[in-house]
Design a protein around this motif. Structure first.
Motif, PDB file in Angstrom:
ATOM      1  N   PRO A 177     -10.341 -13.194  76.709  1.00 38.71           N
ATOM      2  CA  PRO A 177      -9.593 -12.106  77.325  1.00 38.71           C
ATOM      3  C   PRO A 177      -8.155 -12.240  76.887  1.00 38.71           C
ATOM      4  O   PRO A 177      -7.613 -11.047  77.143  1.00 38.71           O
ATOM      5  CB  PRO A 177      -9.568 -12.916  78.833  1.00 38.71           C
ATOM      6  N   THR A 178      -7.578 -13.323  76.255  1.00 36.87           N
ATOM      7  CA  THR A 178      -5.978 -13.300  75.898  1.00 36.87           C
ATOM      8  C   THR A 178      -5.792 -12.234  74.992  1.00 36.87           C
ATOM      9  O   THR A 178      -4.865 -11.517  75.034  1.00 36.87           O
ATOM     10  CB  THR A 178      -5.892 -14.888  75.656  1.00 36.87           C
ATOM     11  N   ALA A 179      -6.866 -12.019  74.168  1.00 38.92           N
ATOM     12  CA  ALA A 179      -6.588 -10.952  73.094  1.00 38.92           C
ATOM     13  C   ALA A 179      -6.233  -9.618  73.616  1.00 38.92           C
ATOM     14  O   ALA A 179      -5.707  -8.723  73.243  1.00 38.92           O
ATOM     15  CB  ALA A 179      -7.662 -10.950  72.222  1.00 38.92           C
ATOM     16  N   TRP A 180      -7.062  -9.292  74.786  1.00 38.44           N
ATOM     17  CA  TRP A 180      -7.168  -7.924  75.411  1.00 38.44           C
ATOM     18  C   TRP A 180      -5.756  -7.927  76.179  1.00 38.44           C
ATOM     19  O   TRP A 180      -5.192  -6.784  76.161  1.00 38.44           O
ATOM     20  CB  TRP A 180      -8.123  -7.791  76.284  1.00 38.44           C
ATOM     21  N   ARG A 181      -5.225  -8.837  76.798  1.00 37.16           N
ATOM     22  CA  ARG A 181      -4.066  -8.942  77.520  1.00 37.16           C
ATOM     23  C   ARG A 181      -2.787  -8.603  76.380  1.00 37.16           C
ATOM     24  O   ARG A 181      -1.880  -7.628  76.768  1.00 37.16           O
ATOM     25  CB  ARG A 181      -3.710 -10.303  78.032  1.00 37.16           C
ATOM     26  N   VAL A 182      -2.780  -9.048  75.092  1.00 30.96           N
ATOM     27  CA  VAL A 182      -1.906  -8.831  74.217  1.00 30.96           C
ATOM     28  C   VAL A 182      -1.855  -7.315  73.862  1.00 30.96           C
ATOM     29  O   VAL A 182      -0.921  -6.783  73.634  1.00 30.96           O
ATOM     30  CB  VAL A 182      -2.074  -9.914  73.011  1.00 30.96           C
ATOM     31  N   LEU A 183      -3.123  -6.883  73.652  1.00 34.33           N
ATOM     32  CA  LEU A 183      -3.243  -5.492  73.306  1.00 34.33           C
ATOM     33  C   LEU A 183      -2.801  -4.671  74.296  1.00 34.33           C
ATOM     34  O   LEU A 183      -2.106  -3.705  74.103  1.00 34.33           O
ATOM     35  CB  LEU A 183      -4.721  -5.298  73.089  1.00 34.33           C
ATOM     36  N   ASP A 184      -3.253  -4.773  75.537  1.00 30.20           N
ATOM     37  CA  ASP A 184      -2.846  -4.108  76.781  1.00 30.20           C
ATOM     38  C   ASP A 184      -1.330  -4.272  76.643  1.00 30.20           C
ATOM     39  O   ASP A 184      -0.552  -3.097  77.103  1.00 30.20           O
ATOM     40  CB  ASP A 184      -3.294  -4.641  78.017  1.00 30.20           C
ATOM     41  N   LEU A 185      -0.614  -5.250  76.486  1.00 26.90           N
ATOM     42  CA  LEU A 185       0.746  -5.491  76.762  1.00 26.90           C
ATOM     43  C   LEU A 185       1.506  -4.377  75.474  1.00 26.90           C
ATOM     44  O   LEU A 185       2.424  -3.592  75.858  1.00 26.90           O
ATOM     45  CB  LEU A 185       1.267  -6.644  76.530  1.00 26.90           C
ATOM     46  N   GLY A 186       0.946  -4.468  74.173  1.00 24.68           N
ATOM     47  CA  GLY A 186       1.560  -3.584  73.385  1.00 24.68           C
ATOM     48  C   GLY A 186       1.454  -2.060  73.678  1.00 24.68           C
ATOM     49  O   GLY A 186       2.304  -1.265  73.216  1.00 24.68           O
ATOM     50  N   VAL A 187       0.307  -1.645  73.926  1.00 27.91           N
ATOM     51  CA  VAL A 187      -0.130  -0.405  74.493  1.00 27.91           C
ATOM     52  C   VAL A 187       0.714  -0.001  75.403  1.00 27.91           C
ATOM     53  O   VAL A 187       1.532   1.268  75.342  1.00 27.91           O
ATOM     54  CB  VAL A 187      -1.407  -0.085  74.808  1.00 27.91           C
ATOM     55  N   GLY A 188       0.853  -0.535  76.528  1.00 29.65           N
ATOM     56  CA  GLY A 188       1.774  -0.156  77.816  1.00 29.65           C
ATOM     57  C   GLY A 188       3.184  -0.146  77.294  1.00 29.65           C
ATOM     58  O   GLY A 188       3.953   0.937  77.553  1.00 29.65           O
ATOM     59  N   LEU A 189       3.818  -0.961  76.395  1.00 31.35           N
ATOM     60  CA  LEU A 189       5.263  -0.793  75.895  1.00 31.35           C
ATOM     61  C   LEU A 189       5.391   0.417  75.057  1.00 31.35           C
ATOM     62  O   LEU A 189       6.683   0.987  75.297  1.00 31.35           O
ATOM     63  CB  LEU A 189       5.477  -2.145  75.191  1.00 31.35           C
ATOM     64  N   THR A 190       4.430   0.614  74.193  1.00 27.67           N
ATOM     65  CA  THR A 190       4.518   1.721  73.436  1.00 27.67           C
ATOM     66  C   THR A 190       4.378   2.933  74.275  1.00 27.67           C
ATOM     67  O   THR A 190       5.291   4.117  73.863  1.00 27.67           O
ATOM     68  CB  THR A 190       3.239   1.971  72.419  1.00 27.67           C
ATOM     69  N   MET A 191       3.656   3.268  75.081  1.00 28.53           N
ATOM     70  CA  MET A 191       3.589   4.238  75.873  1.00 28.53           C
ATOM     71  C   MET A 191       4.795   4.538  76.706  1.00 28.53           C
ATOM     72  O   MET A 191       5.330   5.674  76.904  1.00 28.53           O
ATOM     73  CB  MET A 191       2.509   4.359  77.111  1.00 28.53           C
ATOM     74  N   LEU A 192       5.390   3.358  77.244  1.00 30.86           N
ATOM     75  CA  LEU A 192       6.680   3.674  78.092  1.00 30.86           C
ATOM     76  C   LEU A 192       7.797   4.150  77.159  1.00 30.86           C
ATOM     77  O   LEU A 192       8.754   4.835  77.455  1.00 30.86           O
ATOM     78  CB  LEU A 192       7.093   2.330  78.778  1.00 30.86           C
ATOM     79  N   ALA A 193       7.656   3.553  75.824  1.00 35.51           N
ATOM     80  CA  ALA A 193       9.111   4.132  74.993  1.00 35.51           C
ATOM     81  C   ALA A 193       8.754   5.610  74.737  1.00 35.51           C
ATOM     82  O   ALA A 193       9.491   6.292  74.573  1.00 35.51           O
ATOM     83  CB  ALA A 193       8.720   3.145  73.734  1.00 35.51           C
ATOM     84  N   ILE A 194       7.383   6.034  74.277  1.00 34.43           N
ATOM     85  CA  ILE A 194       7.383   7.467  74.062  1.00 34.43           C
ATOM     86  C   ILE A 194       7.673   8.235  75.078  1.00 34.43           C
ATOM     87  O   ILE A 194       8.368   9.379  75.104  1.00 34.43           O
ATOM     88  CB  ILE A 194       5.731   7.731  73.664  1.00 34.43           C
ATOM     89  N   ALA A 195       7.348   7.824  76.467  1.00 31.51           N
ATOM     90  CA  ALA A 195       7.706   8.838  77.497  1.00 31.51           C
ATOM     91  C   ALA A 195       9.257   8.676  77.812  1.00 31.51           C
ATOM     92  O   ALA A 195       9.925   9.791  78.219  1.00 31.51           O
ATOM     93  CB  ALA A 195       7.187   8.128  78.889  1.00 31.51           C
ATOM     94  N   ALA A 196       9.896   7.567  77.413  1.00 33.28           N
ATOM     95  CA  ALA A 196      11.551   7.541  77.478  1.00 33.28           C
ATOM     96  C   ALA A 196      11.937   8.635  76.353  1.00 33.28           C
ATOM     97  O   ALA A 196      12.829   9.325  76.868  1.00 33.28           O
ATOM     98  CB  ALA A 196      12.108   6.238  77.362  1.00 33.28           C
ATOM     99  N   GLY A 197      11.324   8.658  75.402  1.00 35.04           N
ATOM    100  CA  GLY A 197      11.722   9.536  74.301  1.00 35.04           C
ATOM    101  C   GLY A 197      11.477  11.014  74.765  1.00 35.04           C
ATOM    102  O   GLY A 197      12.318  11.907  74.531  1.00 35.04           O
ATOM    103  N   LEU A 198      10.423  11.261  75.377  1.00 36.40           N
ATOM    104  CA  LEU A 198      10.274  12.960  75.909  1.00 36.40           C
ATOM    105  C   LEU A 198      11.259  13.070  76.757  1.00 36.40           C
ATOM    106  O   LEU A 198      11.734  14.184  77.035  1.00 36.40           O
ATOM    107  CB  LEU A 198       8.904  13.002  76.699  1.00 36.40           C
ATOM    108  N   ILE A 199      11.535  12.305  77.987  1.00 35.20           N
ATOM    109  CA  ILE A 199      12.468  12.420  79.029  1.00 35.20           C
ATOM    110  C   ILE A 199      13.797  12.685  78.406  1.00 35.20           C
ATOM    111  O   ILE A 199      14.587  13.348  78.732  1.00 35.20           O
ATOM    112  CB  ILE A 199      12.626  11.290  79.885  1.00 35.20           C
ATOM    113  N   LEU A 200      14.254  11.858  77.394  1.00 34.08           N
ATOM    114  CA  LEU A 200      15.492  12.310  76.770  1.00 34.08           C
ATOM    115  C   LEU A 200      15.573  13.279  75.730  1.00 34.08           C
ATOM    116  O   LEU A 200      16.814  13.306  75.185  1.00 34.08           O
ATOM    117  CB  LEU A 200      15.760  10.872  76.278  1.00 34.08           C
ATOM    118  N   GLY A 201      14.689  13.729  75.265  1.00 39.67           N
ATOM    119  CA  GLY A 201      14.452  15.017  74.532  1.00 39.67           C
ATOM    120  C   GLY A 201      14.492  14.441  73.254  1.00 39.67           C
ATOM    121  O   GLY A 201      14.967  15.226  72.205  1.00 39.67           O
ATOM    122  N   ALA A 202      14.011  13.479  72.986  1.00 40.61           N
ATOM    123  CA  ALA A 202      14.078  12.634  71.306  1.00 40.61           C
ATOM    124  C   ALA A 202      12.970  13.143  70.581  1.00 40.61           C
ATOM    125  O   ALA A 202      12.087  13.755  71.171  1.00 40.61           O
ATOM    126  CB  ALA A 202      14.022  11.245  71.583  1.00 40.61           C
TER     127      ALA A 202
END
Length: 202
Positions: A177-202
């Motif tokens: 299960p730890t492998a899935w947690r690491v993958l979920d963490l990476g996906v979550g951070l990537t999604m939030l970074a892309i969302a911030a880029g959209l909001i800031l108009g990047a």
């Protein structure tokens, strides 16, 4: 940087980030890969379906954005909100843990594998949000929408073929299960970074 290349790279990065999220479709492809059962038909169904949906989203949204000028801004905001929700959900999954790859029982017939894959792809509302709505809306930011679409489509082909045929090598890793947690963490951070880029108009 060349416009076509930068658009394709952006499409590839976003498409890959979206498709990495753990779900029923990816788990099914991973299970088929682990069993070495009907891998080629399954990955082709997933990748081609994504390509059709991405193409429809980019083409349709582009036409709609030209007819309705404010639609691009509205969809950018929607995309940012959706990505934020998606990212937070992935982070919550990483925090909770408990997921693990279940290889399940027998491989089944080719017909059953393909029908299951089609159902997991075309009957999943998140697939439409990711491809038609989200990628379609974000593509409007790029001068070369065709390259953006091709980049996103390439990400789907690369991911599903890698997942299906690389599953055997990943079996010992994703049994934990730890492998899935690491993958979920990476996906979550990537999604939030892309969302911030959209909001800031990047």
């Amino acid at each position: 940087m060349d416009v076509a290349f930068s658009s394709a790279a952006a499409g590839f990065a976003l498409g890959l980030s979206l498709i990495l999220a753990i779900g029923a479709q990816n788990a099914f492809v991973l299970r088929q890969g682990l069993r070495r059962a009907h891998v080629l038909p399954v990955v082709l169904v997933c990748a081609i379906s994504d390509a059709v949906l991405i193409g429809a989203g980019v083409a349709g949204f582009g036409a709609a954005a030209e007819a309705v000028p404010w639609l691009a801004l509205a969809m950018r905001i929607f995309g940012a909100l959706f990505l934020t929700w998606y990212g937070l959900r992935s982070l919550r999954a990483a925090w909770r843990g408990g997921a693990a790859m279940d290889a399940g029982a027998g491989a089944g017939s080719l017909r059953r594998a393909v029908l299951t894959c089609l159902a997991l792809t075309w009957l999943n509302p998140h697939v439409y949000l990711d491809t038609v709505v989200l990628l379609g809306s974000i593509s409007a930011q790029y001068d070369d929408r065709l390259s953006f679409a091709l980049g996103a489509m390439s990400a789907s082909f690369a991911f599903f073929f890698s997942l299906g045929y690389g599953a055997r090598a990943l079996a010992p890793v994703f049994a934990r299960p730890t492998a899935w947690r690491v993958l979920d963490l990476g996906v979550g951070l990537t999604m939030l970074a892309i969302a911030a880029g959209l909001i800031l108009g990047a």
